[in-house]
Enzyme design. Sequence first.
Site, PDB file in Angstrom:
ATOM      1  N   VAL A 127      43.360  41.981  38.292  1.00  0.00           N
ATOM      2  CA  VAL A 127      44.050  40.683  38.403  1.00  0.00           C
ATOM      3  C   VAL A 127      43.032  39.568  38.187  1.00  0.00           C
ATOM      4  CG1 VAL A 127      45.432  39.153  39.861  1.00  0.00           C
ATOM      5  CG2 VAL A 127      45.656  41.637  40.104  1.00  0.00           C
ATOM      6  N   ILE A 131      37.759  36.644  37.767  1.00  0.00           N
ATOM      7  CA  ILE A 131      37.918  35.823  38.979  1.00  0.00           C
ATOM      8  C   ILE A 131      38.003  36.731  40.202  1.00  0.00           C
ATOM      9  CG2 ILE A 131      39.371  34.127  40.156  1.00  0.00           C
ATOM     10  CD1 ILE A 131      40.616  33.449  37.453  1.00  0.00           C
ATOM     11  N   LYS A 200      50.558  41.729  37.916  1.00  0.00           N
ATOM     12  CA  LYS A 200      49.460  41.141  38.692  1.00  0.00           C
ATOM     13  C   LYS A 200      49.960  40.551  40.012  1.00  0.00           C
ATOM     14  CE  LYS A 200      46.648  40.358  34.577  1.00  0.00           C
ATOM     15  NZ  LYS A 200      46.407  39.459  33.427  1.00  0.00           N
TER      16      LYS A 200
END
Length: 407
Positions: A127, A131, A200
Site C-alpha cells: 500500500v 510511503i 489497498k
Amino acid sequence: MAKIAVLGYGTVGSGVVEVLSDNAESIAKKAGETIEVKSVLDIRDFPGDPIQEKIVHDIDLIVNDDEIDVVVEVMGGVEPAFTFVKKALEAGKSVCTSNKALVAAHGAELLALAKEKNLNFMFEASVGGGIPIIRPLNGSLTADEVTKITGIMNGTTNYILTKMSREGSSYEEVLKEAQELGYAERNPEADVEGYDACRKIAILTSIAYGKTVNFEEITTEGITKISNEDFMYADKLGCVVKLLATSYEKDGKVYAITSPFMINSTHPLYNVNGVLNGIHLNGNMVGDVMFFGAGAGKLPTASAVVGDVVDCVKHKGKNVIMLWSAEKLELASTDEEVRSFFVRVKGNSEDLSEVKKAFGEVKTVTVDELEGEFGFITDKMTEKSFNEATSKINMISRLRIDDTELQ
Ligand code: HSE
C-alpha cells in the site's frame, strides 16, 4: 550474514537487488548483519546481467535452501505467488511482499501461518509504494483507535486526473499519454476502474480494525466516466476531483468506498498531485496524520520491501504481532453513508423547480462554456435518499463530495 531470495526479477525485484547493493553498508549496520541476495526466481534468463548467476527457475531450490532466511515475493498476482509464499513460510522463511492482490486476498491466513511458525509476513510496499503506512498503523499508532483513513492510493489515476484538471485534456488522451510514459499499464483496468485502490483500502481497513475486509464488498467506482465538464465545475467551485479510497468507523459500523470525489482546498489531499500518493488518517488520540510520497515506482517500492527485509532480519525467531484475524469485518451498506453530492442536470439554472422538489434548497453553479445545463451541491444526505431523489430529475452525472477537514 543473512541470505535472501527474490521471487520475480521485474521492476520491483530488480529494484530490491539494486537497493541492497547500493546501500549495502548502511543497511548492514541497521540490520546488524550484511544482507545478501542468494537466489532470484524468474521464468526468464538474463544473459550478460550479473544477476544471471543467481537465477533459478524452480521454487523448490529456494524453499529447500536452509541458508535462505527471508523470501521477497514481488511477482504480483495471486497465483502462483500465494502457493510460493505459503511454501516459503512452511519451510521456515519469513516473507516480504509488495503484492497487494495477494495480501488483500490472503493476508490473515499468511499472517497466521507466519505467527504459528514464529516468522514474519510483512507487506509495507503493498500500500502506498514507498510511503510508510502499514508499519505506522501496526506500531506508532497502536495507541489509537482509527476513526478514518482516506487515501489517494493509486498513482496512475492521480496522474490522469491531475493532467485532466490542469490541461483540460480528455480522459482518453491522458490515458494514452500515461501509457506511453509507462505510468499506466497496457491494460489499465485495475487502476482506472479503482480495483487497485480498493485492495489497498481493504488491507488498511483490515489492519485498522483487526478483521478481514472482503475487498469485493467495497463499493468501487473508477475514473473512466470523469469528464472535462466535471473539472470545469470543480474549478468554478474551487475543488479538484480525486480518486479516494476511504474507510471510517461511525456508531460502531465500518464503512468503506473507493470512488472519485470532489474535494475542496481545505481537504488534506487537495495538493496531492501527479503520480504521488497521500494517505490521511485520523486516530481518536493522535488526531490527524498525513503520509505523502511516491506510491509506486522501482526504487520507492523496493525501499519499502527492503525495509521489511531488515525488520525480518532484526526479528529472526520472533513474530511481530499484527492484529488481522480471518474473522470477517461486516461493512455497513453504502446506502447508509451520509455526504453531499455535486450533480449536473440538464436545463436552465433559473428553472430549479424539479431540483427543489427533489432536493429542497441547493447551491447552484454554472459554467459559461456549458449551455443547457447547470450544477448544484446537495446538503448532506444518505446515498439511499440521494439515489431516490435523482430519479426525479434530469441528471447528467454526479460526484460524491468528501468533506473531511483537519480538526
Ligand atoms: N498501479 C499502481 C499505481 C502501482 O498506479 O499506483 C502501485 O501499486
